[in-house]
Design an enzyme around this catalytic site. Structure first.
Site, PDB file in Angstrom:
ATOM      1  N   HIS A  51      -5.037   9.361   0.332  1.00  0.00           N
ATOM      2  CA  HIS A  51      -5.052   8.623   1.605  1.00  0.00           C
ATOM      3  C   HIS A  51      -5.992   9.250   2.626  1.00  0.00           C
ATOM      4  O   HIS A  51      -5.733   9.252   3.838  1.00  0.00           O
ATOM      5  CB  HIS A  51      -3.643   8.466   2.185  1.00  0.00           C
ATOM      6  N   TYR A 109      -6.669   3.115   5.912  1.00  0.00           N
ATOM      7  CA  TYR A 109      -6.888   2.736   7.319  1.00  0.00           C
ATOM      8  C   TYR A 109      -7.910   1.596   7.443  1.00  0.00           C
ATOM      9  O   TYR A 109      -8.365   1.290   8.544  1.00  0.00           O
ATOM     10  CB  TYR A 109      -7.358   3.937   8.169  1.00  0.00           C
ATOM     11  N   HIS A 165      -6.204   2.906  -3.771  1.00  0.00           N
ATOM     12  CA  HIS A 165      -6.078   3.194  -2.333  1.00  0.00           C
ATOM     13  C   HIS A 165      -6.382   4.679  -2.080  1.00  0.00           C
ATOM     14  O   HIS A 165      -5.788   5.292  -1.194  1.00  0.00           O
ATOM     15  CB  HIS A 165      -4.676   2.809  -1.871  1.00  0.00           C
ATOM     16  N   HIS A 210       3.536  -2.376   3.199  1.00  0.00           N
ATOM     17  CA  HIS A 210       3.673  -1.025   2.641  1.00  0.00           C
ATOM     18  C   HIS A 210       5.028  -0.895   1.954  1.00  0.00           C
ATOM     19  O   HIS A 210       6.059  -1.005   2.629  1.00  0.00           O
ATOM     20  CB  HIS A 210       3.551   0.015   3.759  1.00  0.00           C
ATOM     21  N   ASP A 223       0.799  -1.222   0.000  1.00  0.00           N
ATOM     22  CA  ASP A 223       0.000   0.000   0.000  1.00  0.00           C
ATOM     23  C   ASP A 223       0.832   1.274   0.000  1.00  0.00           C
ATOM     24  O   ASP A 223       1.998   1.274   0.422  1.00  0.00           O
ATOM     25  CB  ASP A 223      -0.869   0.050   1.266  1.00  0.00           C
ATOM     26  N   ASP A 224       0.161   2.343  -0.404  1.00  0.00           N
ATOM     27  CA  ASP A 224       0.590   3.744  -0.205  1.00  0.00           C
ATOM     28  C   ASP A 224       1.626   4.260  -1.206  1.00  0.00           C
ATOM     29  O   ASP A 224       1.964   5.430  -1.172  1.00  0.00           O
ATOM     30  CB  ASP A 224       1.141   3.996   1.214  1.00  0.00           C
TER      31      ASP A 224
HETATM   32 NI    NI Z   1      -2.587   3.131   3.385  1.00  0.00          NI
END
Ligand code: NI
Length: 270
Positions: free
Chosen positions: A128, A165, A124, A218, A74-75
């Site tokens: 965020h 989250y 995603h 991540h 992620d991210d």
């Molecule tokens: Ni995230």
């Protein structure tokens, strides 16, 4: 102090991982695992035989028959994503990247590299945001902008959502449903954002992962990327196949808007 310690740990792990990267060894380890449903691994010397065993008519790994896991990152993308792509390639492992739209704008080449290597790109959000705290139009805009920039950048449109989250509600679910997107949560969370130590991250993933799980990590943390060789090595040795999320749920009940953490429950419902 902390910095020096981290560098020492990273160096030690890199040395260990490099020493272990040997396809034949992995195959031999897998062959000894009698509980594995099908004795195939990243190191099988005959790739055609391996494909014939595990691929179904659609050319996808058949996770109803073989032991699958979906590693998700992620991210990103972030510069260290390039190092992760080299590691995944070495093990012929596929993964799913839950990208943030604003980061796609920042690092378009990395998203193209992810797609070129056969990984899945998923949504995603744009920046965020906590989608459960937004208006309906705000949620829709977060998802649509991200799908659009991935399409413009890499020529693919994400079909999966992971709310930042893991924060979702009826409204987020309804928007995801209207856009045809299942919500992908996770079964294994090594807390890699909190504990920036490769050994800790790989130990947790190896001890908690079961057949059919989605694993949350991540790729923005170098310590996580450094943990990946040991994770791939360990799980391949137990007979796992590393598949994209879409591949993991292929042939199972997988509906837009609903939440998923692993394949077993979805398979029973199919
Ligand atoms: Ni995230």
């Amino acid at each position: 102090m902390r910095g020096k310690l981290s560098i020492a740990i990273v160096a030690a792990l890199t040395a260990t991982a490099c020493g272990q990267v040997n396809a034949v060894d992995v195959a031999q380890v897998a062959a000894r695992q009698e509980s594995a449903p099908v004795v195939v691994s990243v190191g099988n010397p005959d790739p055609d035989a391996r494909r014939a065993l595990i691929r179904d008519g659609d050319g996808l790994t058949n996770c109803a028959k073989v032991k699958c896991v979906a590693l998700t990152f992620d991210d990103g993308p972030m510069p260290d994503t390039a190092r992760l792509l080299r590691i995944l390639d070495k093990y012929q492992a596929k993964a799913t990247f839950f990208v943030v739209g604003a980061m796609v704008k920042e690092h378009p080449d990395l998203v193209r590299d992810e797609v070129a290597a056969g990984h899945e790109i998923a949504n995603h959000s744009w920046d965020h945001s906590d989608l459960a705290r937004m208006s309906e139009s705000g949620v829709r805009s977060q998802l649509q902008r991200t799908n659009d920039i991935v399409q413009q950048t890499a020529g693919v449109t994400p079909t999966l959502l992971r709310p930042p989250y893991g924060s979702t509600d009826a409204q987020v679910s309804a928007v995801a449903k209207s856009m045809g997107m299942p919500q992908i949560m996770w079964a294994v969370d090594p807390l890699d954002w909190k504990d920036r130590d490769a050994g800790t991250v790989s130990r947790r993933v190896l001890s908690e992962t079961r057949r059919g799980d989605v694993v949350l990590m991540h790729d923005i943390h170098p310590s996580t990327v450094t943990a990946v060789p040991a994770i791939l090595e360990g799980l391949a040795g137990r007979g796992f196949h590393f598949v994209t999320v879409t591949e993991l749920f292929h042939g199972a009940k997988f509906q837009p808007g609903r939440q998923f953490t692993e394949r077993r429950a979805a398979q029973k419902a199919a």
